[in-house]
Design a protein around this motif. Structure first.
Motif, PDB file in Angstrom:
ATOM      1  N   GLY A  66      -1.510  -2.855 -12.783  1.00  0.00           N
ATOM      2  CA  GLY A  66      -0.471  -2.178 -12.020  1.00  0.00           C
ATOM      3  C   GLY A  66      -0.835  -0.729 -11.780  1.00  0.00           C
ATOM      4  O   GLY A  66      -1.952  -0.286 -12.066  1.00  0.00           O
ATOM      5  N   HIS A 110      -6.634  -3.664 -10.658  1.00  0.00           N
ATOM      6  CA  HIS A 110      -6.579  -2.523  -9.736  1.00  0.00           C
ATOM      7  C   HIS A 110      -7.494  -1.378 -10.157  1.00  0.00           C
ATOM      8  O   HIS A 110      -7.382  -0.266  -9.619  1.00  0.00           O
ATOM      9  CB  HIS A 110      -5.138  -2.006  -9.613  1.00  0.00           C
ATOM     10  N   PRO A 143       6.307  -4.006 -11.571  1.00  0.00           N
ATOM     11  CA  PRO A 143       5.161  -3.153 -11.903  1.00  0.00           C
ATOM     12  C   PRO A 143       3.917  -3.887 -12.361  1.00  0.00           C
ATOM     13  O   PRO A 143       2.852  -3.263 -12.456  1.00  0.00           O
ATOM     14  CB  PRO A 143       5.711  -2.263 -13.026  1.00  0.00           C
ATOM     15  N   GLN A 144       4.013  -5.182 -12.631  1.00  0.00           N
ATOM     16  CA  GLN A 144       2.868  -5.906 -13.167  1.00  0.00           C
ATOM     17  C   GLN A 144       2.382  -6.990 -12.208  1.00  0.00           C
ATOM     18  O   GLN A 144       3.175  -7.775 -11.696  1.00  0.00           O
ATOM     19  CB  GLN A 144       3.230  -6.553 -14.516  1.00  0.00           C
ATOM     20  N   ARG A 145       1.071  -7.015 -11.983  1.00  0.00           N
ATOM     21  CA  ARG A 145       0.449  -8.085 -11.189  1.00  0.00           C
ATOM     22  C   ARG A 145      -0.432  -8.908 -12.120  1.00  0.00           C
ATOM     23  O   ARG A 145      -1.413  -8.400 -12.682  1.00  0.00           O
ATOM     24  CB  ARG A 145      -0.395  -7.520 -10.051  1.00  0.00           C
ATOM     25  N   HIS A 195       1.067  -0.005 -19.559  1.00  0.00           N
ATOM     26  CA  HIS A 195       1.727   0.630 -18.411  1.00  0.00           C
ATOM     27  C   HIS A 195       2.334   1.970 -18.812  1.00  0.00           C
ATOM     28  O   HIS A 195       2.154   2.993 -18.142  1.00  0.00           O
ATOM     29  CB  HIS A 195       2.783  -0.322 -17.869  1.00  0.00           C
ATOM     30  N   PHE A 206       6.000  -1.753  -6.631  1.00  0.00           N
ATOM     31  CA  PHE A 206       5.602  -1.560  -8.025  1.00  0.00           C
ATOM     32  C   PHE A 206       6.718  -0.929  -8.847  1.00  0.00           C
ATOM     33  O   PHE A 206       6.652  -0.944 -10.080  1.00  0.00           O
ATOM     34  CB  PHE A 206       4.335  -0.704  -8.098  1.00  0.00           C
ATOM     35  N   GLU A 233       3.311   4.085 -10.761  1.00  0.00           N
ATOM     36  CA  GLU A 233       4.016   4.048  -9.483  1.00  0.00           C
ATOM     37  C   GLU A 233       4.666   5.368  -9.110  1.00  0.00           C
ATOM     38  O   GLU A 233       4.724   5.737  -7.932  1.00  0.00           O
ATOM     39  CB  GLU A 233       5.064   2.926  -9.485  1.00  0.00           C
TER      40      GLU A 233
END
Length: 466
Positions: A449, A382, A375-377, A403, A371, A452
């Protein structure tokens, strides 16, 4: 000349000593009076419950997230087959879950299956060659004359009677009845079912009361139980409710020591059990009714281990900062038997203590380090289920801003950051920021995300489990 000593006339000195003795006597008498007053109060008195709450909040009481109990030696070894009795609560409408529960569990000795119906000869379940009948603990109360003639006209009693008759006839309507009234009948199983289990397994050190969609992480549970003396009165679980009546959430599993269960069902409290069973006709939540019964015998929910208990399935379990490194002893919500089998196949043979953060790796989630660079899915979430603890922002314009807002979220109670996970809904233009993270699942149109830096910091702080 040396320092002068202050001289008191003998008469004045005697008066001061006498006054001090009087004050000391009054102080002792006040203490004894307060103790006598508390001893005379009913266990469910509001003042006594308030004192319990204040004691839990006091600075001298270890907080659940501190995990101080882990430093204790494993002074009370257990053998699951000999020392732990499991009470599995099911029902006519959910009986299809029982085979999956028995498949998922690793090793058990004595299991008592309780429900609102009973299996017949040739229909019983089995585990490791042991026959496991389903006991109708609701019907047993009617057969044993627990209820008065007036109680038999109660709507819930009539509903049970109609469902039982439909089951006996083999009428297909019985299943629909079970689905319609199952929740109400469920409240009648806790106290009566535990009593049956205690009669069948009176010498177990520990009793676990679980739902048929609850999975027990046995190595994590062993870690806890081997640090507790079953000769002391323990009633442990996932706290729900308020200070006036805090109870262990049944779905997360409830742990009770032999000493606690022995006291609850001792002859001295037969009247309490009878009254509690009577109240089950009107109770909504059986786990709350069980707590009331325990309070009636002076046993209160022990919340020192609350961070270990979990009311969700693995992939949607809320991994929060206050329990990041704590062991997790249960999963709940496997209404689909295949979900239970999947959880059993994933965790049954690991043979190690599972911590909350371990759920992340075990279920195949991306490495936390990824991440930092990615950092982005996309099309993922989540956070999962939203509630009042999730911050929703509508003034942000992109996933990048969402984010950044998650990483910047601070407060007096969260100097290192409150937000662990974020999700951007591109269609609605909303940013969700959560104090937990979940492994999650696909969610079309969403980008998600983690914070992190904060998550990595929490993970790095986890010490090895002793």
């Amino acid at each position: 000349m040396g320092p002068q000593r202050y001289w008191l006339p003998p008469a004045l000195r005697r008066r001061r000593i006498a006054a001090a003795r009087v004050l000391l006597t009054l102080f002792v008498l006040a203490g004894l009076g307060a103790g006598l007053f508390l001893a005379m109060l009913p266990h469910d008195a509001t003042f006594r419950l308030w004192l319990n709450m204040r004691n839990r909040e006091a600075f001298w009481t270890p907080k659940p997230h501190e995990l101080k109990w882990l430093s204790r030696p494993a002074a009370y070894p257990i053998n699951w087959k000999d020392d732990v009795g499991i009470v599995v609560k099911s029902g006519f409408g959910t009986q299809h879950r029982i085979p999956a529960w028995l498949e998922a569990v690793r090793e058990v000795g004595d299991v008592v299956l309780i429900a609102d119906y009973a299996t017949k000869a040739g229909e019983h379940y089995s585990k490791h060659g042991r026959e496991l009948p389903v006991h109708d603990v609701v019907g047993a109360m009617f057969e044993q004359g627990v209820f008065s003639v007036a109680d038999l006209e109660h709507p819930r009693a009539q509903q049970y009677k109609n469902m039982s008759e439909a089951i006996t006839r083999g009428d297909e309507s019985a299943m629909q009845m079970a689905k319609d009234i199952g929740w109400g009948l469920d409240a009648m199983k806790f106290v009566s079912g535990l009593e049956l289990a205690y009669k069948q397994m009176p010498n177990k050190k520990w009793y676990l009361l679980v739902d048929d969609d609850t999975y027990i992480v046995q190595d994590s549970m062993t870690l806890l139980l081997e640090r507790l003396n079953s000769r002391k009165r323990y009633y442990i679980g996932n706290p729900v409710g308020g200070w006036a009546l805090m109870f262990g959430h049944g779905g997360s599993s409830i742990v009770m020591s032999n000493a606690a269960v022995h006291r609850l069902y001792s002859p001295a409290f037969n009247h309490l059990i009878t009254q509690t069973n009577h109240e089950s006709l009107d109770e909504t939540w059986g786990d709350r009714l069980l707590a009331k019964a325990f309070i009636g015998v002076g046993i209160y929910l022990d919340q020192a281990y609350s961070v270990l208990f979990n009311g969700e399935r693995p992939r949607i379990s809320w991994i929060r900062a206050d329990r990041f490194c704590a062991p997790v002893v249960s999963f709940h919500g496997h209404s689909n038997p295949e979900d239970m089998r999947e959880t059993g196949n994933t965790f049954r043979n690991l043979r190690k203590v599972i911590r909350w953060i371990d759920i992340w790796d075990i279920t195949g989630a991306p490495d936390l380090a990824t991440f930092r660079t990615s950092p982005q899915r996309r099309n993922w979430d989540h956070i999962g289920r939203l509630d009042e603890r999730v911050t929703t922002s509508t003034d942000l314009k992109s996933a990048d801003e969402c984010h950044a807002a998650c990483k910047a979220m601070r407060g007096p109670n969260w100097p290192k950051g409150k937000c662990l996970a974020w999700t951007w809904d591109d269609k609605e233009g909303k940013c969700f920021q959560s104090p937990w993270m979940i492994v999650g699942s696909q969610a079309e149109g969403r980008i998600s995300g983690l914070n992190e830096e904060r998550v990595s910091e929490l993970a790095a702080a986890c010490n090895p489990i002793p």
